[in-house]
Scaffold this active site. Structure first.
Site, PDB file in Angstrom:
ATOM      1  N   THR A   1       0.840  -1.201   0.000  1.00 58.86           N
ATOM      2  CA  THR A   1       0.000   0.000   0.000  1.00 58.86           C
ATOM      3  C   THR A   1       0.878   1.254   0.000  1.00 58.86           C
ATOM      4  OG1 THR A   1      -1.642  -1.265   1.227  1.00 58.86           O
ATOM      5  CG2 THR A   1      -1.923   1.114   1.203  1.00 58.86           C
TER       6      THR A   1
ATOM      7  N   ARG B   1       4.623  -7.963  -6.940  1.00 59.81           N
ATOM      8  CA  ARG B   1       4.172  -9.341  -7.126  1.00 59.81           C
ATOM      9  C   ARG B   1       2.669  -9.402  -7.406  1.00 59.81           C
ATOM     10  NH1 ARG B   1       5.886 -12.639  -1.977  1.00 59.81           N
ATOM     11  NH2 ARG B   1       5.996 -10.578  -1.046  1.00 59.81           N
TER      12      ARG B   1
ATOM     13  N   LYS C   1      -7.557 -13.219   3.395  1.00 53.68           N
ATOM     14  CA  LYS C   1      -7.256 -11.896   2.883  1.00 53.68           C
ATOM     15  C   LYS C   1      -8.376 -11.265   2.082  1.00 53.68           C
ATOM     16  CE  LYS C   1      -2.603 -11.486   2.014  1.00 53.68           C
ATOM     17  NZ  LYS C   1      -1.473 -11.622   1.104  1.00 53.68           N
TER      18      LYS C   1
ATOM     19  N   ALA D   1       8.042 -15.869  -0.095  1.00 49.58           N
ATOM     20  CA  ALA D   1       9.129 -15.071   0.469  1.00 49.58           C
ATOM     21  C   ALA D   1       9.944 -15.858   1.499  1.00 49.58           C
ATOM     22  CB  ALA D   1       8.569 -13.806   1.094  1.00 49.58           C
TER      23      ALA D   1
ATOM     24  N   PHE E   1       8.461  -9.557   3.373  1.00 48.92           N
ATOM     25  CA  PHE E   1       8.911  -9.476   4.763  1.00 48.92           C
ATOM     26  C   PHE E   1       9.951  -8.361   4.960  1.00 48.92           C
ATOM     27  CE2 PHE E   1       7.863 -14.208   4.468  1.00 48.92           C
ATOM     28  CZ  PHE E   1       6.545 -14.009   4.819  1.00 48.92           C
TER      29      PHE E   1
END
Lengths: 566, 566
Positions: free
Chosen positions: A85, A106, A117, A285, A313
């Site tokens: 964001t 991504r 989500k 990740a 991350f």
């Protein structure tokens, strides 16, 4: 886009609108206009509807010219700190300031969209659009990856079934099937039951598509030939005499590359601010490098003056892998870095319970700031000047914000607040200016030289980034190490799979732990992607659905308008 | 496109070029030109690259006006008689004669492309293009179907795992996962192993995507709301007290419909003759109805004056289901029918061995013609006048061709030769004229009224189409029948799953067997699709790969050009 912004949208009351409602209320520009704005020629544009396109990488062989900025984060709270964001809002801010800025991110994975989500393409007024389509199938890259992955699996099992000329040990096939769905029942399965006409029984499992090595390969390939070479190099298991078997041995790379011939082209969409955004690839990740594709980054860098890209991350995971794997393979110079932090993440790293994060607690900031300091320090080790983006939440208090600003001034860290969820690009103009003031050129570096062997690489990362005193290898890891050395795989870069909640391998050690021991459990060759995964804990490569799945809220009306994504 | 034309191309020597080479040598018109030619307005066109598009079904609410022609076949040889190829060439011939003709066909399934077939979009100079893309992912409809199917599977297993509020009996879950890959090892699997955090163990399996009920639903849905209603009606299994559980009970239909929101729009491509072709949906022709989507047929019928569409296998399978399921649900009037036959299929039905089919054998034609006669007679029972298309092969001799022509004249059957593999539309102009001479209006009918119950429906089909004397139900089928009646499912149309090689349920009984007994083994409610499958033999719903898979020959060069599809 590994982290959700749902908590942010839930805890803020800037607007009662959900992400999908904000996105749908927006008037999108035709993708041909966005392409023209970006400088992409019409003959290189492959439209997918009127608001999405692929950019044919065979048709614009220019060189990257933009300054590249890596967006990373602190050790996160379980809800995430809003890296994507902030990245999207910040790029819109740069556009507002008159820069030719572009996004490289991504793609969302479909499985989690149906789980907790409900969507992952930024949030609030800092989104990439059309968000429904980006979240649901997009241009089919994940499905192509699934197809290629499972075609290889079928070819392996068929080879064994049809006589096993290569002498593959069915017990030592490490290649798993994959699906882009959150389905815990597929983690551990037995296949090939039903008698001699239905294959050879095998104990195996499915990963989510993002965890497939094919996704990592797509992420690092420089063109179709390089993609095919990497696909051929995939190690699928061992023979009865313990020799590695590759996808190339099975003659599988041509068909897999054909299945990926469209997926290799980066996807072009737009932000809510009308900024061109390349959204392409989505490797995990932890067991992979966690960035958008190298081709998307390089393509954006051909057209833009400044490109913002993200790594999953924090500095210990995504950023380290970005520099040591992606930037190494892609010959990328990194001009700047943004470390996304939140007041609540700083408090969380002081050990404050999740339910108490909304309450003012300046003492906790003093204790938790060591985590942010460590991430800032880590970024400097790669030759780049970090800028901290403090992503605002309604629950942040004036005293807390002042304390963080004072800390930054005291320690000489560049910082600016970001309020992009509510305000889009307008909420990050100060951050944009701060970033521009801290860009460098030609100074970014890698941390280690893989030629020194994988033990040296791991030791360097553990000491410099994790601040561990020691690295211990399990008996299994030592066996793996021997296999790597026997086959010449031990000079590949390392991809450490470690908890994102701590610099150590223990998720309970928040803040900035020192003097710990890194425990390496296994070393897995990803000879197609071109790295060795070092497992330091349990890795979940197939998520499950929660008790109340997001899927139950998702709907579509008779005009095709989707609701329930957020 | 159930049948391959590979044997045809292998046995003919019109050209050394493979199908993909012919297709790639062709200069395609931009899809916007094809759409304009078809009369599709620009705002309804959703481009997928420059040569493929979807046509938004919410944006052209016109009524079907074209005459609809069904293309079916005789009881085939194992290599198939080239129905799709004839259909495509014949439509091009109608275009050449100045008619506003369009194609409506099924999409190829990716699994078989990697197996034996290597491609399925017509053949020679009668293909739909771009054939590589149509064969590899196309516009993602199959992948969307896979996603929707497996999202439902995950929601079912998650519901059981999270407390099983609905009381679903895990042993009686009939919903299977699917993948569009030929992978025999997935036929019978055990999922949910690994202990209490990884689901509930279950014995289950995967079908190929074409066999998913979702594909059948997509094929019969009239719009997005109807799609959602059908998805909600899917029976996924039984509760502990033997009550049906639906996808609607799990709240899954909204998310599934959202996943299918693009897949529901018909795909527009072109033939090598430049004729608009709608290629959409691909349900199995045995456990499902085996036709392209109703929406594609109706959309083509809005724009064209004459539409040619196909049903899988012969009059006993595809055509019967076309009239009794698709035409019934879609309120379609069928104006004509083409029965595709070959000299070798007539000889094959006389019991001639495959390796002897290339040798002249007029006696065998006399014996085998009963099969073609039966198919012709069957078509007449649906109120339509059949035209026989004799699909030419190089091995056909003048004496054989004369014999077939004489037979047709003697029996009053309309017939014409087709040589479309080598000549495209030019090879079917006589066939086109013959077809036009035999079109009717408002005469097509269904065979039975489902309101009379499923036993009556099966009995009618068995007697009228299969020419069986008796129908026998296994003990399991009788239990199924009780369940259907208990739940009011016994007045749905029936979809018989039977061998395509015989009118009977015994694949060895070639020709035109009479007086046999139809054995019903199981009755499976497909309450979403809206029919009951009557199994009369073993059905393979997940194919395997051959010893030398086609995948091993498929490749792609650095410009993205695919080879090895044929």
């Amino acid at each position: 886009m590994s982290d959700t912004t749902a908590t942010q949208s839930a805890s803020q009351n800037h607007t009662p609108k959900s992400d999908v409602e904000i996105a749908q209320a927006h008037q999108l520009a035709p993708i041909s206009d966005i392409a023209a704005k970006a400088g992409v020629s019409a003959d290189a544009l492959i439209p997918y509807g009127t608001h999405m396109a692929k950019v044919d990488v065979t048709k614009h062989p220019g060189q990257p010219k933009a300054k590249l900025v890596l967006v990373t984060g602190v050790s996160p709270t379980p809800a995430g700190e809003g890296k994507s964001t902030v990245l999207i809002g910040l790029t819109d801010a740069l556009s507002l300031l008159g820069h030719n800025a572009m996004v490289a991110l991504r793609e969302p994975s479909l499985g989690p969209v149906m789980g907790i989500k409900g969507g992952a393409a930024g949030g609030g007024y800092a989104q990439v659009v059309p968000m429904e389509d980006i979240n649901l199938h997009f241009t089919g890259d994940f499905h192509a990856t699934t197809s290629a992955n499972n075609t290889l699996a079928a070819l392996i099992d068929n080879h064994i079934h049809q006589g096993n000329e290569l002498g593959i040990d069915p017990r030592r096939v490490t290649w798993q099937r994959c699906l882009d769905v959150n389905d815990r029942s597929l983690r551990n399965v037995v296949t090939g039951l039903g008698g001699p006409t239905s294959g050879v029984p095998a104990q195996t499992g499915f990963t989510i598509t993002a965890a497939s090595e094919i996704m990592a390969i797509l992420g690092l390939a420089t063109d179709l030939q390089d993609l095919k070479r990497r696909l051929a190099n995939i190690t699928i298991g061992l023979t009865y005499d313990q020799k590695p078997v590759t996808a190339g041995d099975l003659g599988a790379e041509g068909a897999m590359a054909a299945l990926l011939k469209q997926a290799i082209h980066p996807n072009l969409v737009q932000t809510l601010g009308g900024t061109p955004a390349f959204i392409h690839g989505g490797p995990f990740a932890n067991i992979a490098h966690g960035c958008n594709t190298l081709l998307a980054t390089r393509t954006a860098m051909q057209y833009a003056d400044i490109v913002l890209t993200e790594a999953g991350f924090g500095s210990d995971l995504g950023a380290e892998k970005f520099f040591d794997i992606k930037a190494r393979y892609g010959d990328l110079d990194v001009a700047g870095a943004v470390v996304v932090a939140t007041v609540r993440s700083i408090k969380y790293n002081a050990g404050i319970a999740r339910e108490e994060l909304k309450q003012e607690n300046v003492d906790a900031l003093e204790q938790g700031i060591a985590n942010l300091e460590r991430h800032v320090d880590n970024i400097r080790k790669f030759g780049v000047t970090p800028v901290v983006a403090l992503n605002r939440f309604d629950t942040d208090t004036p005293a807390e914000l002042k304390w963080v600003r004072d800390w930054a001034e005291r320690t000489g860290v560049a910082i600016a607040e970001a309020d992009v969820w509510a305000k889009g690009g307008e909420g990050a103009t100060e951050l944009a200016t701060t970033l521009l003031d801290n860009l460098t050129e030609g100074t970014s570096t890698q941390l280690y030289d893989p030629a020194n062997g994988i033990e040296a690489s791991i030791e360097t990362i553990a000491r410099e980034i994790y601040r561990a005193d020691d690295v211990q290898y399990s008996a299994a890891a030592l066996r793996d190490l021997k296999m790597l050395k026997d086959n010449g795989f031990d000079t590949l870069p390392v991809c450490v799979s470690k908890t994102q909640y701590s610099f150590s391998d223990d998720p309970q050690q928040l803040g900035a732990p020192e003097g710990h021991t890194l425990h390496v459990r296994n070393l897995i060759p990803r000879t197609g992607a071109g790295f060795v995964v070092a497992l330091t804990g349990d890795v979940m490569t197939m998520p499950g659905l929660p008790k109340k799945p997001a899927a139950n809220n998702i709907d579509v009306d008779s005009e095709g308008r989707v609701s329930g994504l957020f």
